[in-house]
Design a protein around this motif. Structure first.
Motif, PDB file in Angstrom:
ATOM      1  N   LEU A  53      23.459  30.399   0.307  1.00  0.00           N
ATOM      2  CA  LEU A  53      22.090  30.674  -0.119  1.00  0.00           C
ATOM      3  C   LEU A  53      21.236  31.101   1.063  1.00  0.00           C
ATOM      4  O   LEU A  53      20.488  32.073   0.981  1.00  0.00           O
ATOM      5  CB  LEU A  53      21.478  29.448  -0.796  1.00  0.00           C
ATOM      6  N   LEU A  54      21.353  30.395   2.168  1.00  0.00           N
ATOM      7  CA  LEU A  54      20.581  30.738   3.362  1.00  0.00           C
ATOM      8  C   LEU A  54      20.913  32.150   3.841  1.00  0.00           C
ATOM      9  O   LEU A  54      20.016  32.911   4.208  1.00  0.00           O
ATOM     10  CB  LEU A  54      20.822  29.720   4.470  1.00  0.00           C
ATOM     11  N   ALA A  55      22.178  32.528   3.778  1.00  0.00           N
ATOM     12  CA  ALA A  55      22.577  33.882   4.184  1.00  0.00           C
ATOM     13  C   ALA A  55      21.914  34.922   3.273  1.00  0.00           C
ATOM     14  O   ALA A  55      21.395  35.939   3.750  1.00  0.00           O
ATOM     15  CB  ALA A  55      24.093  34.022   4.144  1.00  0.00           C
ATOM     16  N   GLY A  56      21.898  34.671   1.970  1.00  0.00           N
ATOM     17  CA  GLY A  56      21.257  35.594   1.032  1.00  0.00           C
ATOM     18  C   GLY A  56      19.751  35.659   1.221  1.00  0.00           C
ATOM     19  O   GLY A  56      19.148  36.730   1.112  1.00  0.00           O
ATOM     20  N   SER A 100       7.533  16.987   6.407  1.00  0.00           N
ATOM     21  CA  SER A 100       8.728  16.823   5.596  1.00  0.00           C
ATOM     22  C   SER A 100       9.851  16.222   6.431  1.00  0.00           C
ATOM     23  O   SER A 100       9.999  16.526   7.615  1.00  0.00           O
ATOM     24  CB  SER A 100       9.160  18.174   5.040  1.00  0.00           C
ATOM     25  N   ASN A 101      10.664  15.371   5.825  1.00  0.00           N
ATOM     26  CA  ASN A 101      11.793  14.781   6.551  1.00  0.00           C
ATOM     27  C   ASN A 101      13.114  15.474   6.211  1.00  0.00           C
ATOM     28  O   ASN A 101      14.177  14.935   6.453  1.00  0.00           O
ATOM     29  CB  ASN A 101      11.881  13.275   6.274  1.00  0.00           C
ATOM     30  N   ASP A 137      17.428  22.835   5.238  1.00  0.00           N
ATOM     31  CA  ASP A 137      16.732  22.662   3.960  1.00  0.00           C
ATOM     32  C   ASP A 137      15.286  23.139   4.045  1.00  0.00           C
ATOM     33  O   ASP A 137      14.759  23.714   3.094  1.00  0.00           O
ATOM     34  CB  ASP A 137      16.775  21.198   3.505  1.00  0.00           C
ATOM     35  N   LYS A 138      14.630  22.903   5.182  1.00  0.00           N
ATOM     36  CA  LYS A 138      13.253  23.389   5.365  1.00  0.00           C
ATOM     37  C   LYS A 138      13.211  24.913   5.306  1.00  0.00           C
ATOM     38  O   LYS A 138      12.346  25.496   4.664  1.00  0.00           O
ATOM     39  CB  LYS A 138      12.688  22.935   6.712  1.00  0.00           C
ATOM     40  N   THR A 139      14.155  25.537   5.991  1.00  0.00           N
ATOM     41  CA  THR A 139      14.209  26.997   6.022  1.00  0.00           C
ATOM     42  C   THR A 139      14.454  27.551   4.621  1.00  0.00           C
ATOM     43  O   THR A 139      13.794  28.506   4.199  1.00  0.00           O
ATOM     44  CB  THR A 139      15.314  27.476   6.986  1.00  0.00           C
ATOM     45  N   LYS A 176      10.161  30.508  -1.389  1.00  0.00           N
ATOM     46  CA  LYS A 176       8.807  30.816  -1.863  1.00  0.00           C
ATOM     47  C   LYS A 176       8.608  32.319  -2.056  1.00  0.00           C
ATOM     48  O   LYS A 176       7.677  32.741  -2.726  1.00  0.00           O
ATOM     49  CB  LYS A 176       7.770  30.250  -0.900  1.00  0.00           C
ATOM     50  N   LEU A 177       9.513  33.116  -1.490  1.00  0.00           N
ATOM     51  CA  LEU A 177       9.451  34.565  -1.671  1.00  0.00           C
ATOM     52  C   LEU A 177      10.112  35.008  -2.975  1.00  0.00           C
ATOM     53  O   LEU A 177      10.061  36.183  -3.336  1.00  0.00           O
ATOM     54  CB  LEU A 177      10.145  35.276  -0.499  1.00  0.00           C
TER      55      LEU A 177
END
Length: 110
Positions: A15-18, A75-76, A81-83, A89-90
């Motif tokens: 997901l992060l890569a996409g 946020s913890n 996960d933060k990224t 949000k986009l």
């Protein structure tokens, strides 16, 4: 009928890569889609965000941005996960089934 190619993700790494690639569409499959659905449910929908921005006359946009940044700061969640949360949000939810969720880049609809 419109045919489009969607980036497929089954875990946070994919997901992060996409998200970093800013794929127009991301299809999240498998058990991981439940986690992403929870994240997307916590975000304001496009209609809710527009209602706040138009109803607030402009300054509300800055307030929403500031609240998001403060929440991210305290946020913890781990860095990945933060990224993911920030980059999601986009995107907006295009379609949800019992087995997957399709996200589309907000810019694609404009």
């Amino acid at each position: 009928m419109t045919v489009f190619a969607a980036y497929e993700a089954h875990n946070s790494k994919e997901l992060l890569a996409g998200l970093e690639e800013k794929a127009d569409y991301i299809l999240i499959k498998g058990d991981y889609f439940k986690e992403v659905k929870k994240i997307m449910d916590a975000h304001l929908s496009e209609c809710e965000r527009l209602s706040l921005e138009v109803g607030g006359g402009g300054p509300m946009t800055v307030l929403i941005y500031a609240i998001d940044k403060v929440l991210d700061l305290f946020s913890n969640e781990d860095k990945t996960d933060k990224t993911i949360n920030q980059k999601l949000k986009l995107y907006k939810v295009k379609k949800i089934t019992d087995q997957d969720i399709l996200l589309s880049l907000r810019q694609v609809d404009y």
